[in-house]
Motif scaffolding. Structure first.
Motif, mmCIF file in Angstrom:
data_model
loop_
_atom_site.group_PDB
_atom_site.id
_atom_site.type_symbol
_atom_site.label_atom_id
_atom_site.label_comp_id
_atom_site.label_asym_id
_atom_site.label_seq_id
_atom_site.Cartn_x
_atom_site.Cartn_y
_atom_site.Cartn_z
ATOM 1 N N ILE A 1 -6.147 -0.119 -0.362
ATOM 2 C CA ILE A 1 -4.765 0.380 -0.385
ATOM 3 C C ILE A 1 -4.669 1.660 0.448
ATOM 4 O O ILE A 1 -3.768 1.820 1.273
ATOM 5 N N ILE A 2 -5.629 2.561 0.261
ATOM 6 C CA ILE A 2 -5.618 3.826 1.004
ATOM 7 C C ILE A 2 -5.768 3.575 2.505
ATOM 8 O O ILE A 2 -5.109 4.207 3.324
ATOM 9 N N HIS B 1 2.463 1.935 -3.293
ATOM 10 C CA HIS B 1 1.503 2.571 -4.200
ATOM 11 C C HIS B 1 1.466 4.082 -3.984
ATOM 12 O O HIS B 1 1.414 4.853 -4.935
ATOM 13 N N VAL B 2 1.444 4.483 -2.718
ATOM 14 C CA VAL B 2 1.411 5.915 -2.406
ATOM 15 C C VAL B 2 2.667 6.599 -2.954
ATOM 16 O O VAL B 2 2.584 7.651 -3.604
ATOM 17 N N ASN C 1 2.612 6.785 -6.740
ATOM 18 C CA ASN C 1 1.678 7.809 -7.205
ATOM 19 C C ASN C 1 2.221 9.218 -6.978
ATOM 20 O O ASN C 1 2.082 10.102 -7.822
ATOM 21 N N ALA D 1 0.836 -1.213 0.000
ATOM 22 C CA ALA D 1 0.000 0.000 0.000
ATOM 23 C C ALA D 1 0.867 1.257 0.000
ATOM 24 O O ALA D 1 0.614 2.198 -0.759
ATOM 25 N N ARG E 1 -7.248 -3.369 -4.439
ATOM 26 C CA ARG E 1 -8.316 -2.361 -4.567
ATOM 27 C C ARG E 1 -7.855 -1.038 -3.971
ATOM 28 O O ARG E 1 -7.317 -1.005 -2.865
ATOM 29 N N LEU E 2 -8.115 0.042 -4.695
ATOM 30 C CA LEU E 2 -7.620 1.347 -4.259
ATOM 31 C C LEU E 2 -8.130 1.736 -2.875
ATOM 32 O O LEU E 2 -7.393 2.281 -2.064
ATOM 33 N N LYS E 3 -9.401 1.456 -2.583
ATOM 34 C CA LYS E 3 -9.926 1.885 -1.272
ATOM 35 C C LYS E 3 -9.248 1.112 -0.122
ATOM 36 O O LYS E 3 -9.031 1.662 0.946
#
Ligand code: FE2
Length: 156
Positions: free
Chosen positions: A84-85, A27-28, A31, A24, A80-82
């Protein structure tokens, strides 16, 4: 077929959870680096535009390797993005456009991950008896150390 690689179910699950949290945050950072590639302004625009592209390309490969390591030890990678956040811990402040702030922010994230990875190496090996994952995160540690060095080199 049931997995039988000499690591207890409990330990595999614990390693997979730690790797999913790392995934996760990667990913941050991916991005954020890509966002800076778009937003950077200043006299060395093209230098930073290219540096960030090289780094986010490496981070995309890192993300893939982590997800596949999680699958290798019998678990699913969080894609899934949610989710991951929710799992991520790195801060995402409003994107600065100046190179100095961008470099400081990215360096800090790499250092946070480096410190975390260093702890994960020992934890995976000694506590969870997963030498393969300990070796795997050692490789990630070296990648982040190199990226942090490259960013830090712009700050003199
Ligand atoms: Fe681009």
């Amino acid at each position: 077929m049931k997995i039988n690689i000499g690591i207890s179910d409990k330990n595999r699950q614990a390693v997979a959870l730690e790797l999913n949290k790392l995934l996760a945050d990667e990913h941050v950072l991916y991005n954020k680096t890509r966002n800076y590639h778009w937003s950077v302004e200043g006299p060395s625009f093209m230098e930073f535009h290219k540096l960030y592209e090289a780094q986010y390309t490496d981070l995309a490969e890192t993300i893939d390797q982590i997800a596949e390591r999680i699958r290798t030890i019998g678990h699913f990678a969080e894609g899934r993005l949610k989710e991951i956040i929710q799992l991520a811990t790195l801060d995402e402040p409003e994107a600065p456009v100046d190179q100095k702030s961008q470099i400081a922010n990215l360096s800090s994230d790499h250092e946070t991950l480096i410190q975390r990875l260093r702890k994960m190496i020992t934890q995976f090996d000694e506590e969870f008896k997963d030498a393969g994952s300990a070796d795997f995160v050692t490789g990630l540690l070296k990648q982040h150390e190199k990226m942090a060095w490259m960013l830090r080199s712009y700050t003199r």
